[in-house]
Design a protein around this motif. Structure first.
Motif, PDB file in Angstrom:
ATOM      1  N   HIS A 151       0.840  -1.196   0.000  1.00  0.00           N
ATOM      2  CA  HIS A 151       0.000   0.000   0.000  1.00  0.00           C
ATOM      3  C   HIS A 151       0.877   1.249   0.000  1.00  0.00           C
ATOM      4  O   HIS A 151       2.049   1.182   0.344  1.00  0.00           O
ATOM      5  N   HIS A 152       0.248   2.373  -0.332  1.00  0.00           N
ATOM      6  CA  HIS A 152       0.878   3.641   0.048  1.00  0.00           C
ATOM      7  C   HIS A 152      -0.084   4.386   0.960  1.00  0.00           C
ATOM      8  O   HIS A 152      -1.299   4.154   0.922  1.00  0.00           O
ATOM      9  N   THR A 153       0.476   5.231   1.817  1.00  0.00           N
ATOM     10  CA  THR A 153      -0.341   5.864   2.851  1.00  0.00           C
ATOM     11  C   THR A 153      -1.238   6.968   2.292  1.00  0.00           C
ATOM     12  O   THR A 153      -2.270   7.264   2.869  1.00  0.00           O
ATOM     13  N   ASN A 163      -0.187   7.182  13.908  1.00  0.00           N
ATOM     14  CA  ASN A 163      -1.253   7.524  14.851  1.00  0.00           C
ATOM     15  C   ASN A 163      -2.615   7.012  14.388  1.00  0.00           C
ATOM     16  O   ASN A 163      -3.454   6.635  15.200  1.00  0.00           O
ATOM     17  N   THR A 164      -2.826   6.998  13.066  1.00  0.00           N
ATOM     18  CA  THR A 164      -4.064   6.421  12.538  1.00  0.00           C
ATOM     19  C   THR A 164      -4.171   4.948  12.913  1.00  0.00           C
ATOM     20  O   THR A 164      -5.218   4.474  13.359  1.00  0.00           O
ATOM     21  N   PHE A 165      -3.068   4.236  12.760  1.00  0.00           N
ATOM     22  CA  PHE A 165      -3.103   2.795  13.043  1.00  0.00           C
ATOM     23  C   PHE A 165      -3.148   2.507  14.548  1.00  0.00           C
ATOM     24  O   PHE A 165      -3.497   1.406  14.958  1.00  0.00           O
ATOM     25  N   MET A 166      -2.766   3.489  15.357  1.00  0.00           N
ATOM     26  CA  MET A 166      -2.851   3.304  16.810  1.00  0.00           C
ATOM     27  C   MET A 166      -4.261   3.589  17.321  1.00  0.00           C
ATOM     28  O   MET A 166      -4.640   3.128  18.388  1.00  0.00           O
ATOM     29  N   SER A 167      -5.040   4.374  16.551  1.00  0.00           N
ATOM     30  CA  SER A 167      -6.341   4.780  17.070  1.00  0.00           C
ATOM     31  C   SER A 167      -7.495   4.266  16.225  1.00  0.00           C
ATOM     32  O   SER A 167      -8.354   3.548  16.709  1.00  0.00           O
ATOM     33  N   GLY A 168      -7.516   4.589  14.952  1.00  0.00           N
ATOM     34  CA  GLY A 168      -8.668   4.270  14.106  1.00  0.00           C
ATOM     35  C   GLY A 168      -8.839   2.773  13.893  1.00  0.00           C
ATOM     36  O   GLY A 168      -8.175   1.960  14.524  1.00  0.00           O
ATOM     37  N   GLY A 169      -9.727   2.436  13.004  1.00  0.00           N
ATOM     38  CA  GLY A 169     -10.058   1.022  12.790  1.00  0.00           C
ATOM     39  C   GLY A 169      -9.272   0.347  11.690  1.00  0.00           C
ATOM     40  O   GLY A 169      -9.733  -0.629  11.093  1.00  0.00           O
ATOM     41  N   THR A 170      -8.092   0.866  11.392  1.00  0.00           N
ATOM     42  CA  THR A 170      -7.264   0.239  10.360  1.00  0.00           C
ATOM     43  C   THR A 170      -5.864  -0.021  10.912  1.00  0.00           C
ATOM     44  O   THR A 170      -5.475   0.526  11.947  1.00  0.00           O
ATOM     45  N   SER A 171      -5.110  -0.838  10.211  1.00  0.00           N
ATOM     46  CA  SER A 171      -3.737  -1.126  10.632  1.00  0.00           C
ATOM     47  C   SER A 171      -2.994  -1.786   9.481  1.00  0.00           C
ATOM     48  O   SER A 171      -3.588  -2.157   8.470  1.00  0.00           O
ATOM     49  N   ALA A 172      -1.690  -1.913   9.646  1.00  0.00           N
ATOM     50  CA  ALA A 172      -0.869  -2.698   8.726  1.00  0.00           C
ATOM     51  C   ALA A 172       0.204  -3.352   9.578  1.00  0.00           C
ATOM     52  O   ALA A 172       0.465  -2.909  10.697  1.00  0.00           O
ATOM     53  N   HIS A 173       0.793  -4.397   9.060  1.00  0.00           N
ATOM     54  CA  HIS A 173       1.865  -5.040   9.830  1.00  0.00           C
ATOM     55  C   HIS A 173       3.106  -4.147   9.875  1.00  0.00           C
ATOM     56  O   HIS A 173       3.769  -4.041  10.910  1.00  0.00           O
ATOM     57  N   TYR A 174       3.408  -3.514   8.738  1.00  0.00           N
ATOM     58  CA  TYR A 174       4.640  -2.721   8.651  1.00  0.00           C
ATOM     59  C   TYR A 174       4.369  -1.387   7.965  1.00  0.00           C
ATOM     60  O   TYR A 174       3.552  -1.302   7.045  1.00  0.00           O
ATOM     61  N   ILE A 213       1.846  -4.112   4.034  1.00  0.00           N
ATOM     62  CA  ILE A 213       2.972  -3.179   4.160  1.00  0.00           C
ATOM     63  C   ILE A 213       2.541  -1.822   3.615  1.00  0.00           C
ATOM     64  O   ILE A 213       2.138  -1.722   2.454  1.00  0.00           O
ATOM     65  N   GLU A 214       2.615  -0.808   4.454  1.00  0.00           N
ATOM     66  CA  GLU A 214       2.267   0.560   4.040  1.00  0.00           C
ATOM     67  C   GLU A 214       3.553   1.340   3.774  1.00  0.00           C
ATOM     68  O   GLU A 214       4.447   1.385   4.618  1.00  0.00           O
ATOM     69  N   ILE A 215       3.617   1.977   2.618  1.00  0.00           N
ATOM     70  CA  ILE A 215       4.757   2.813   2.291  1.00  0.00           C
ATOM     71  C   ILE A 215       4.322   4.274   2.406  1.00  0.00           C
ATOM     72  O   ILE A 215       3.294   4.659   1.840  1.00  0.00           O
ATOM     73  N   VAL A 216       5.092   5.052   3.159  1.00  0.00           N
ATOM     74  CA  VAL A 216       4.745   6.468   3.332  1.00  0.00           C
ATOM     75  C   VAL A 216       5.033   7.190   2.016  1.00  0.00           C
ATOM     76  O   VAL A 216       6.172   7.272   1.559  1.00  0.00           O
TER      77      VAL A 216
END
Ligand SMILES: [Zn+2]
Length: 401
Positions: A151-153, A163-174, A213-216
């Protein structure tokens, strides 16, 4: 007394608790002159009374730490800490038993940042995390890990994604930041929430079987820094060693699995046309197209030799002989059906291969083009099958067979 505060580079008010903070001579392998551990606010009070004026190293060793090579091994066994940070060495200057200047060398900048504080907190250190435990995950059930989704962010700031992955309803492994540094946020064994509604090779709900995997990276026009791709390729290598069930052809983009619904969403540009799939292919990752010379000119029932320069498009229909937007009464081929069958074999979701070029087929074609025409490999991502797209579909089909 001199206060030092240690926190998280990517999250405000996230203290690094239990970190050892020591003042060392510049000389290598010397013992600490003074040291202490950060408390619940991430602060420690150092007594510099016995230290002479001069330059020293302020060394921060977090309670849990690891070096680069972030991958499957991080936070995989034992009691899982909430945070793992990188260690850092900071050059400090002590004058009159107080820290009067701080300097992070270029070599140490990958590990965090440091600055002088105010009258109370004299030095503020923010450590680069390698593991931040997101709460956004659940069980994979009995599903095997066989896919990597890239993915890209869509946003440029790593902290925002974290912070999105720490709070909202989404996440990625890396997450891979723009300097190629990796932050892990969900254990590989757990199901992260990155793919959403998705379908690949006939299977829906790709979160269960994949590593995300999310790429910034921001938009469709920004290129991906070389260090970021190098880091990604190294991470994929580590994942493939850990999980030999991951198939090369299942190293895909979010856009590839986004056509489970008729309507494409933001993920349709994810990781986007700037992403260098060819660099992954050169490392034998991803779907690798076969040679163009092996593609027969007679492909798709000779459609592209019969109607040179034409392209299959929305509302075309084999049974009604409506092809390229025109009724071709004397032509009896079924090129739309064959395109649908080929895309489905590769993995794209086209629904039923019924010869009707509907929106879902057009979306699958567009996502295929976005992947295989990305980063200057030619061709347009317009959802129509022209000769170049037809050749590429046959090449990819040969590559995955
Ligand atoms: Zn995505």
């Amino acid at each position: 007394m001199t206060w030092v505060k240690v926190g998280n580079l990517h999250m405000p008010n996230d203290p690094a608790i239990g970190a050892t903070v020591g003042v060392y001579p510049i000389t290598a392998n010397a013992a600490a002159l003074v040291s202490g551990n950060t408390g619940r606010w991430g602060t420690v009070n150092l007594n510099l009374t016995d230290i002479n004026n001069g330059a020293y190293i302020l060394r921060i060793t977090p309670a849990n730490t690891t070096t680069e090579g972030v991958g499957p091994a991080v936070a995989s066994t034992g009691p899982i800490p909430a945070r793992i940070f990188r260690s850092i060495d900071i050059i400090i200057y002590i004058t009159q038993h107080d820290i009067t200047d701080v300097n992070v060398t270029v070599a140490q900048m990958v590990n965090g940042s440091a600055s002088r504080g105010g009258p109370e907190i004299r030095v503020i250190v923010n450590l680069m995390p390698v593991w931040m435990q997101s709460g956004n995950h659940n069980s994979r059930g009995s599903t095997t890990i066989d896919t990597i989704v890239i993915h890209h962010t869509g946003i440029k700031v790593t902290s925002s994604a974290v912070n999105t992955f720490m709070s909202g309803g989404t996440s990625a492994h890396y997450i891979i930041d723009t300097q190629g540094r990796i932050i892990k946020m969900v254990q590989d064994t757990r199901r992260a929430w990155h793919a959403g509604s998705s379908l690949w090779r006939g299977t829906s709900g790709i979160n269960s079987s994949s590593i995300g995997i999310e790429i910034v990276h921001t938009g469709q026009t920004d290129s991906y820094p070389a260090v970021q791709l190098t880091s990604l390729i190294a991470l994929i290598g580590r994942l493939r060693v850990a999980y030999d069930t991951i198939e090369t052809r299942n190293i895909i983009g979010h856009s590839d699995i986004a056509t489970s619904n008729n309507v494409l969403s933001r993920k349709s540009g994810d990781p986007g046309t700037q992403f260098n799939w060819q660099q992954l292919e050169n490392n034998c990752y991803g779907m690798i197209p076969g040679a163009a010379t092996n593609v027969a000119a007679t492909k798709y029932d000779n459609y592209f030799t019969t109607f040179t320069g034409d392209s299959l498009r929305n509302d075309d229909n084999d049974a009604q002989h409506r092809l390229g937007g025109t009724v071709r009464a004397n032509y009896t081929g079924n090129p739309v059906t064959e395109v649908q069958q080929d895309l489905a074999t590769i993995g794209y979701s086209v629904g039923v291969a019924n010869g009707q070029y509907g929106r879902r087929t057009a979306n699958a074609v567009k996502m295929f083009q976005q992947h295989f025409f990305a980063d200057g490999r030619g061709g347009q991502a317009n959802g129509r099958v022209d000769n170049a797209t037809a050749i590429m579909i046959k090449r990819v089909l040969a590559g995955v067979d």
